[in-house]
Every structure is written in structure tokens, then in C-alpha cells.
Scaffold this motif. Structure first.
Motif, short mmCIF file in Angstrom:
data_model
loop_
_atom_site.label_atom_id
_atom_site.label_comp_id
_atom_site.label_asym_id
_atom_site.label_seq_id
_atom_site.Cartn_x
_atom_site.Cartn_y
_atom_site.Cartn_z
N TYR A 84 0.83 3.95 -3.05
CA TYR A 84 0.37 5.29 -2.70
C TYR A 84 1.31 6.36 -3.27
O TYR A 84 0.88 7.46 -3.61
CB TYR A 84 0.27 5.42 -1.19
CG TYR A 84 -0.27 6.75 -0.72
CD1 TYR A 84 -1.63 7.05 -0.81
CD2 TYR A 84 0.58 7.74 -0.22
CE1 TYR A 84 -2.13 8.28 -0.39
CE2 TYR A 84 0.11 8.96 0.20
CZ TYR A 84 -1.25 9.23 0.11
OH TYR A 84 -1.73 10.45 0.52
N GLY A 115 0.81 -1.21 0.00
CA GLY A 115 0.00 0.00 0.00
C GLY A 115 0.84 1.26 0.00
O GLY A 115 0.54 2.22 -0.72
N GLU A 116 1.90 1.28 0.79
CA GLU A 116 2.79 2.45 0.82
C GLU A 116 3.47 2.65 -0.53
O GLU A 116 3.63 3.79 -0.99
CB GLU A 116 3.84 2.26 1.92
CG GLU A 116 3.27 2.29 3.33
CD GLU A 116 4.32 1.95 4.37
OE1 GLU A 116 5.47 1.65 3.97
OE2 GLU A 116 4.00 1.97 5.57
#
Length: 252
Positions: free
Chosen positions: A162, A158-159
Motif C-alpha cells: 500500500y 498489504g501494508e
């Protein structure tokens, strides 16, 4: 140890053939058992049989969903949590369902994967090769390819995503709680799953200077070389962004 394991695997294969001689064909269903046992015991990848196609209509999935997006190529019974590296369990599954596709449960101690449309994947591999990136196994179907990468957490993924300006919808990430269809299973879109790049053992003693972003995957079985997802995602995003129509996110 490897010699002992080899003898045990051969006994399981012989037992399978003696139990179902009418349904084991050279290069056919016996190759699915062989592949499942190799993945489970040599590579320590947890596997399970996919649902397969309907016995009455080979074009439809055997699951209850008449509009299944990936006919035959997903878990059903047993469910994904049943995936195992136990050769006895694997042999029992394919003894009873010799034509079942081979699925690997991704994440945890097993590899993860990133899949994308086949044309885009071929371009991405060319770019990564030109950069000197050492890649791991690549699974190919007529419509999509999947690059196996080192295990990653959903938080880490996710990081990473993002931070991207855009992530094409045709990219699919097979992480914890996911699965991947393995060779020589039948692809849901037709044709057969194959290795574009076969699994290869990592060097016993890696050189001091390694390819950028590459590392070995440590497992109780054969140690395989897998790149980190960070090392390949930029090339995959760029290649997928240029894919005509974006490609299908689900169909294999």
C-alpha cells in the motif's frame, strides 16, 4: 540425530527404487523423490506433488481445465492443504506418481517467495548483491525467478504494498495459501526448474553485524538464511517496472 535421519531417508529411497525399478532413471524421476524428501525432512518445507502433464498429450495439463495457465505446475489431487513434511507420506506420493512436480506450500512456518520475470530478477539480484544484501535461495525457470523470503502475513504484505506508488502486475507474491514449484520439476513454460542460488544453512552463531534486512529462518530441520520481504521488495519492484511488456504474472 542427523545420522539416524539419513539412514531412514536412505531406506525410503531404497524401498522406492525396489518398488518402481522400471520407472526410476538416474537423474530423472528418482531425483524428484530425492528433492521432495530433502525439502520435507532437511528443511521442513511442506511439499506435495503437482498435477503434472496429461499422459495422452504431454503439452497439456492433467487437470480438467483445457486452458490451464500453469500446465502441470499446480496442486490438484491432493489439494494444497495436504502438503506435508512426513517422509512416509512424501515417499508414498512419489512412489505412485514418480514424475510429479515438487510443490512447496508457502507461508506459515515455511518460506514465502516473490517471483518476477527472469531478466528483471537477474537485475534485481545484481542490485541487492551490490548493496551487500545476503539473499536466500532463488528458484529459476526459463521465464521467471522466485526469491525465497522469511514468512510474512497477508496483512503485513498489504501494508507494505500500500505504501508503494506502483506495484507491477508481473510481480507475484507466494504467501500463506500459496505454493511454489521447486527443482528439479519440469516448468510449465518448458525447460526445467533449477536453483539459481541453492539453499544454504545459516551460520550457527550469526555475527553481531549482519547484512541489512537479513535474518535466519528458524525451523525444526536445517536453519536457512532468508531475507525479510521488506529488504528486497524495492529492488524487485524497480526491476519489474522496467521489464519489457511487464512479463507474465502466472506462467512459470
Amino acid at each position: 540425530m542427523r545420522e539416524i535421519l539419513g539412514r531412514r531417508l536412505q531406506r525410503l529411497r531404497d524401498r522406492f527404487q525396489s518398488l518402481r525399478p522400471d520407472r526410476v532413471q538416474s537423474g530423472g524421476t528418482s531425483s524428484l523423490l530425492e528433492a521432495a524428501l530433502t525439502c520435507a525432512t532437511t528443511f521442513q518445507w511442506p511439499v506435495l506433488p503437482g498435477v503434472g502433464r496429461s499422459s495422452t498429450d504431454g503439452a497439456r495439463c492433467a487437470c480438467p481445465d483445457p486452458d490451464c495457465a500453469v500446465p502441470g505446475a499446480h496442486p490438484f489431487d491432493p489439494g494444497l492443504l495436504a502438503a506435508s513434511t512426513d517422509p512416509r507420506m512424501v515417499a508414498w506420493w512419489w512412489t505412485n506418481r514418480p514424475t510429479a512436480p515438487v510443490l512447496m506450500a508457502t507461508g506459515g512456518s515455511a518460506p514465502c517467495a516473490v517471483s518476477l520475470p527472469a531478466g528483471a530478477a537477474a537485475r534485481a539480484l545484481g542490485r541487492l548483491d551490490a548493496q551487500g544484501m545476503r539473499l536466500g535461495p532463488v528458484v529459476a525457470t526459463p521465464t521467471r525467478w522466485a526469491l525465497l523470503v522469511a514468512p510474512y502475513s497477508l496483512e503485513r504484505l498489504g501494508e507494505l504494498l500500500y505504501a508503494k506508488d506502483h506495484v507491477p502486475s508481473s510481480l507475484r507474491f507466494h504467501g500463506e495459501g500459496g505454493y511454489l514449484l521447486l527443482p528439479p520439476s519440469a516448468a510449465s513454460s518448458g525447460g526445467q526448474v533449477r536453483w539459481e542460488r541453492e539453499p544454504r544453512p545459516a551460520p550457527a552463531r550469526p555475527a553481531v553485524t549482519k547484512s541489512p534486512g537479513a535474518r535466519a529462518s528458524q525451523a525444526p530441520g536445517t536453519e536457512l538464511w532468508l531475507p525479510d520481504v521488506e529488504a528486497v521488495v524495492d529492488a524487485l519492484v524497480e526491476a519489474s517496472s522496467g521489464a519489457p511488456g511487464g512479463g507474465s504474472r502466472l506462467a512459470y
